[in-house]
Write an enzyme that holds these catalytic residues in place. Structure first.
Site, PDB file in Angstrom:
ATOM      1  N   CYS A 121      16.490  -5.118  13.993  1.00  0.00           N
ATOM      2  CA  CYS A 121      15.985  -6.208  13.149  1.00  0.00           C
ATOM      3  C   CYS A 121      17.200  -7.015  12.706  1.00  0.00           C
ATOM      4  CB  CYS A 121      15.237  -5.634  11.948  1.00  0.00           C
ATOM      5  SG  CYS A 121      14.642  -6.883  10.773  1.00  0.00           S
ATOM      6  N   CYS A 177      29.499 -11.840  -0.193  1.00  0.00           N
ATOM      7  CA  CYS A 177      28.496 -12.730   0.389  1.00  0.00           C
ATOM      8  C   CYS A 177      28.090 -13.782  -0.641  1.00  0.00           C
ATOM      9  CB  CYS A 177      27.274 -11.935   0.830  1.00  0.00           C
ATOM     10  SG  CYS A 177      27.666 -10.562   1.950  1.00  0.00           S
ATOM     11  N   CYS A 192      11.029  -0.996   4.373  1.00  0.00           N
ATOM     12  CA  CYS A 192      12.439  -1.233   4.680  1.00  0.00           C
ATOM     13  C   CYS A 192      13.253  -0.894   3.432  1.00  0.00           C
ATOM     14  CB  CYS A 192      12.671  -2.685   5.082  1.00  0.00           C
ATOM     15  SG  CYS A 192      14.390  -2.999   5.590  1.00  0.00           S
ATOM     16  N   CYS A 211      12.329   1.237   8.170  1.00  0.00           N
ATOM     17  CA  CYS A 211      13.482   0.395   8.485  1.00  0.00           C
ATOM     18  C   CYS A 211      14.534   0.622   7.412  1.00  0.00           C
ATOM     19  CB  CYS A 211      13.064  -1.070   8.522  1.00  0.00           C
ATOM     20  SG  CYS A 211      14.425  -2.239   8.826  1.00  0.00           S
ATOM     21  N   ARG A 220       9.909 -12.848  11.334  1.00  0.00           N
ATOM     22  CA  ARG A 220       9.524 -12.463   9.978  1.00  0.00           C
ATOM     23  C   ARG A 220       9.768 -13.607   8.988  1.00  0.00           C
ATOM     24  NH1 ARG A 220       8.406  -7.100   9.893  1.00  0.00           N
ATOM     25  NH2 ARG A 220       8.963  -6.041  11.834  1.00  0.00           N
ATOM     26  N   CYS A 256      27.885  -4.020  -5.011  1.00  0.00           N
ATOM     27  CA  CYS A 256      28.392  -4.138  -3.637  1.00  0.00           C
ATOM     28  C   CYS A 256      29.781  -4.779  -3.637  1.00  0.00           C
ATOM     29  CB  CYS A 256      27.436  -4.972  -2.803  1.00  0.00           C
ATOM     30  SG  CYS A 256      27.935  -5.098  -1.067  1.00  0.00           S
ATOM     31  N   CYS A 286      24.535 -13.550  -2.402  1.00  0.00           N
ATOM     32  CA  CYS A 286      23.984 -12.269  -2.850  1.00  0.00           C
ATOM     33  C   CYS A 286      24.260 -11.958  -4.322  1.00  0.00           C
ATOM     34  CB  CYS A 286      24.521 -11.135  -1.985  1.00  0.00           C
ATOM     35  SG  CYS A 286      23.747  -9.550  -2.375  1.00  0.00           S
TER      36      CYS A 286
END
Length: 364
Positions: free
Chosen positions: A190, A58, A98, A130, A262, A54, A61
Site C-alpha cells: 500500500c 515531515c 490499518c 495493514c 483509496r 516521531c 505531520c
C-alpha cells in the site's frame, strides 16, 4: 481488459491528468468497470497504536516531535485495546484495520513483538491487517508476513524531486527499499501520497510515475488531500480543490487499473457530491471512523448514509487476495536479528521546517 503497463512517462501521465474533465472521467470510469465492481467500496479503519514523538521532520505531520501541535502522545497500545478497536470497526462495516505507529523505522524488541501479536489477533478476527510502522528490513517484513499481515503501507508522499522540499530526515530511496523488502514476502503493498503540499502538477505526475512503474504495481494506492495542521510547516497551505482530487484519482485509476485507489485524508472538506465523483472516477476504498491517526475524518454513520444514497456496498475482506495464514510466535521461522540498518539521513535543510521547529521551541 486494459493491459498493465510499467513504463509510463511523466509526459503521458500529465496528458491524462490534463484531459478535458468529462473525457477524463469517462475514461477512468471505463477502466474502473473493466477491473472492479463499480458499486463496491472497501471500508478500512486507521488506528494510531502509538501516537506522537516521531523524530522525523515531515512538513505535513502533527506527530513530529519537533513541531508544536495539539497532538497528545501515547505509548504503544496493548493487544487487548487493539482487539477491542478492531471488533468495533468490524461491527460498523470495516473489513480492514490499518495500524500506524509514529516510528522512523521498526526496531526489534518487545514493542515490535507486541505489534506482531496485534497482527495475529486481528487476522484471526477475519479482517485484513495493514501496518504502517516506518522503514523495515526484509527480516522484519518476513516476521510480519508470518504473523498474518495482509498489507504494508509506506507512502512515497510526492515525487522524488519535491520530496526533498517536505522531508529532510530520510531519503526517497529508503521508501523504495522498504517497498522492495515487503515485496520479498507475500504481503501486499500500500503506497500513495499527498496532494496540496505546494507541489506542482508535474510533481503529482512524478509520484504516479514512481508508483506505476513499480513491478508489480502497488495493490493499494491512497490519495490524500493535505489536512493542514496548526504548528506544522504546511499549516498555511490552502485546501485542495475537489477538481484536483478527482483528477488525481482518475489518473491513478487509468495508469494503475487493478490497484485499489483509496480516497483517504481530507474527506471532511469534500461534499458527498465530490466524493461520489471520486468513486465514479475509480476510488474504491475509504477510511472510516472519526480520526485518521490524528486528523478529523467523517463519522462512520455519515459514510454509511452516503453509501446507501449512492447504492454502494462495503467490500468483504480478502476479496482481492486470500487470507494469509497466521504462524504463532513459538513456531516462527524468522527470529529477531537485532538489526541496526543505516537508513539515510540527508544533510539538507528545509527553511519552513526549520522555522516551525524554532517556533515550537519558543512555544514550549
Amino acid at each position: 481488459m486494459t493491459n498493465i503497463r510499467h513504463n509510463w512517462t511523466k509526459e503521458e501521465i500529465l496528458n491524462i491528468y490534463n484531459k478535458p474533465f468529462m473525457e477524463l472521467l469517462y475514461e477512468a470510469a471505463t477502466v474502473h468497470r473493466q477491473h472492479h465492481d463499480p458499486n463496491t467500496v472497501q471500508v478500512s479503519t486507521l488506528l494510531s497504536i502509538k501516537t506522537g514523538g516521531c523524530p522525523e521532520d515531515c512538513g505535513y505531520c502533527p506527530q513530529a516531535a519537533r513541531y508544536h501541535t495539539n497532538v497528545e502522545g501515547n505509548d504503544l497500545m496493548s493487544v487487548q485495546q487493539v482487539k477491542a478497536q478492531a471488533l468495533r470497526a468490524k461491527s460498523t462495516g470495516s473489513s480492514r484495520v490499518c495500524m500506524g505507529a509514529a516510528w522512523r523505522n521498526v526496531k526489534d524488541g518487545e514493542e515490535f513483538d507486541q505489534v506482531l501479536e496485534m497482527v495475529r489477533t486481528i487476522n484471526k478476527l477475519e479482517m485484513e491487517v495493514c501496518c504502517t510502522l516506518g522503514m523495515i528490513t526484509e527480516n522484519q517484513a518476513q516476521r510480519l508476513a508470518e504473523a498474518g499481515l495482509y498489507a504494508y503501507n509506506h507512502n512515497l508522499d510526492s515525487s522524488e524531486e519535491y520530496y526533498k522540499e517536505v522531508i529532510s530526515t530520510r531519503g526517497y530511496e529508503d521508501r523504495l527499499q522498504t517497498i522492495d523488502n515487503v515485496r520479498k514476502t507475500n504481503v501486499t503493498v500500500c503506497s500513495g501520497g499527498i496532494i496540496g503540499m505546494g507541489e506542482k502538477i508535474e510533481d503529482r505526475a512524478g509520484m504516479l510515475v514512481a508508483l506505476s512503474t513499480l513491478n508489480p504495481q502497488p495493490e493499494s494506492v491512497p490519495i490524500n488531500a493535505l489536512v493542514a495542521v496548526e504548528g506544522t510547516p504546511l499549516a498555511d497551505e490552502k485546501p485542495v480543490e475537489i477538481w484536483d482530487m478527482i483528477r488525481m484519482v482518475a489518473t491513478a485509476r487509468i495508469v494503475m487499473p487493478e490497484t485499489q485507489v483509496r480516497l483517504s485524508a481530507g474527506r471532511t472538506q469534500m461534499s458527498r457530491e465530490g466524493q461520489a465523483m471520486c468513486f465514479f472516477a475509480g476510488a474504491n476504498s475509504i477510511f472510516a471512523g472519526d480520526k485518521l491517526l490524528t486528523t478529523p475524518n467523517p463519522d462512520v454513520n455519515e459514510d454509511m448514509k452516503m453509501f446507501e444514497a449512492l447504492g454502494l456496498n462495503p467490500q468483504k475482506p480478502f476479496t482481492k487476495k486470500v487470507q494469509p495464514q497466521t504462524v504463532e510466535a513459538a513456531e516462527s521461522k524468522f527470529q529477531a536479528l537485532g538489526e541496526k540498518p543505516k537508513w539515510s539521513r540527508p544533510d539538507h535543510k528545509i527553511e519552513r521546517n526549520e522555522i516551525a521547529k524554532q517556533q515550537s521551541k519558543v512555544l514550549k
